[in-house]
Scaffold this active site. Structure first.
Site, PDB file in Angstrom:
ATOM      1  N   VAL A 262       2.457   5.623  -7.495  1.00 29.28           N
ATOM      2  CA  VAL A 262       3.896   5.656  -7.263  1.00 29.28           C
ATOM      3  C   VAL A 262       4.509   5.682  -8.666  1.00 29.28           C
ATOM      4  CG1 VAL A 262       5.895   4.414  -6.348  1.00 29.28           C
ATOM      5  CG2 VAL A 262       3.735   4.431  -5.073  1.00 29.28           C
ATOM      6  N   PRO A 263       4.978   6.847  -9.120  1.00 27.33           N
ATOM      7  CA  PRO A 263       5.222   7.069 -10.556  1.00 27.33           C
ATOM      8  C   PRO A 263       6.479   6.402 -11.115  1.00 27.33           C
ATOM      9  CG  PRO A 263       5.851   9.016  -9.323  1.00 27.33           C
ATOM     10  CD  PRO A 263       5.231   8.069  -8.322  1.00 27.33           C
ATOM     11  N   CYS A 264       6.429   5.082 -11.228  1.00 25.16           N
ATOM     12  CA  CYS A 264       7.561   4.366 -11.813  1.00 25.16           C
ATOM     13  C   CYS A 264       7.740   4.711 -13.288  1.00 25.16           C
ATOM     14  CB  CYS A 264       7.402   2.865 -11.618  1.00 25.16           C
ATOM     15  SG  CYS A 264       5.831   2.178 -12.155  1.00 25.16           S
ATOM     16  N   HIS A 265       6.702   5.290 -13.921  1.00 29.43           N
ATOM     17  CA  HIS A 265       6.827   5.695 -15.320  1.00 29.43           C
ATOM     18  C   HIS A 265       7.781   6.872 -15.480  1.00 29.43           C
ATOM     19  CE1 HIS A 265       3.455   7.931 -13.500  1.00 29.43           C
ATOM     20  NE2 HIS A 265       3.832   8.943 -14.270  1.00 29.43           N
ATOM     21  N   ARG A 266       8.117   7.546 -14.380  1.00 27.93           N
ATOM     22  CA  ARG A 266       9.054   8.672 -14.454  1.00 27.93           C
ATOM     23  C   ARG A 266      10.496   8.242 -14.242  1.00 27.93           C
ATOM     24  NH1 ARG A 266       5.354  12.415 -10.497  1.00 27.93           N
ATOM     25  NH2 ARG A 266       3.443  12.292 -11.759  1.00 27.93           N
TER      26      ARG A 266
END
Length: 308
Positions: A262-266
């Site tokens: 779940v790409p929270c880095h984006r």
């Protein structure tokens, strides 16, 4: 203590497992050096001296890890470029043409099929749930992988030697669950997550989200951000139907238990700044750079196919 006072279950790590063989520590130090001194545009020789490698060996190691040379990584991921990312999802590699690339290519992102536990299940904080866990080498340090019989439930990162702290952080989210060390159960998930050749629509990664209704809605919104793009907290807030809840969205992003998948880095600040990351800002830059490398490799493969 009152005899009727119930002790709260506490999850404990059975063994201190530190996988060996990771190249991430060297890469992490290079990324850290670039992040601090990016305005000086440090040379390959300077970066190599910082980590005790020869320029040639560092170039090979870093390029193998990221799909980008240290110079290209610097140009793609430094804060100056990160700030240029806009709310409408400006491509991460805005400077791709400047570094001789053909521009961001098309690469299928990690396909995920997900479900969420019911609000009642969430409120029990894991009671009755068995979570199997294991530590694995990943491109971003040691990965703690947690799975249930319904799919991946947790993924976090740590540096070697910090396994106990990582486990305490993750198990503290669901303190009433039963934890079983089982690398045979978690290894297939780790292999799927970190190998882009396995990212296939007909073989999606199974994920179960354990959070509040609002958190799950935010995490589902994050899944819609494609690789190579980014989105602000305010844009995510609008996506989940709460345009004035940017701060609450930020808290939900920070509580995401499924890092990378779940790409929270984006997720970025409104100005496009990288802002914080639960597993470290250097690791956030590393993940964005690694993704940039995957896109670059896809571009090159597409170009060869077209000319062939």
């Amino acid at each position: 203590m009152n005899a009727q006072t119930q002790m709260k279950p506490v999850a404990t790590l059975q063994h201190d497992i530190t996988p060996t063989g990771s190249e991430y520590e060297t890469v992490r130090r290079v990324i850290e050096k670039i992040s601090i001194d990016y305005r000086d545009q440090p040379s390959l020789e300077t970066l190599a001296a910082e980590v005790g490698e020869t320029p040639t060996s560092l170039q090979k190691l870093f390029s193998r890890w990221a799909g980008l040379s240290p110079k290209a990584f610097l140009q793609a991921v430094t804060l100056d470029h990160a700030r240029k990312l806009l709310d409408d999802g400006l491509p991460l590699l805005e400077t791709s043409f400047e570094v001789g690339m053909s521009g961001p290519g098309r690469l299928h992102d990690l396909f995920v099929t997900h479900e969420a536990m019911s609000p009642g299940d969430y409120k029990t904080r894991g009671a009755g749930l068995t979570i199997r866990y294991g530590f694995h080498i990943s491109p971003f340090g040691v990965a703690l992988v947690m799975v249930t019989d319904r799919g991946l439930a947790g993924l976090s990162f740590n540096d070697a030697g910090e396994e106990r702290a990582a486990f305490a952080d993750m198990s503290g989210r669901w303190p009433n669950a039963t934890y079983v060390e089982d690398m045979s159960a978690t290894a297939p998930y780790a292999a799927h997550i970190f190998d882009p050749t396995r990212w296939r629509q007909d073989q999606p990664l199974r994920v179960v989200m354990i959070g509040s209704d609002f958190q799950v809605r935010v995490w589902e919104a994050l899944l819609k951000i494609p690789m190579g793009r980014a989105c602000s907290y305010s844009a995510i807030a609008s996506e989940v139907g709460s345009p004035k809840a940017s701060r609450a969205v930020g808290a939900a992003v920070g509580a995401n238990p499924l890092s990378f998948v779940v790409p929270c880095h984006r997720a970025l600040g409104k100005s496009g700044a990288l802002t914080g990351y639960h597993w470290g800002l250097t690791r956030k830059r590393a993940i964005l750079g690694w993704e940039a490398g995957q896109l670059t490799a896809a571009d090159a493969k597409t170009a060869v196919a077209r000319t062939g």
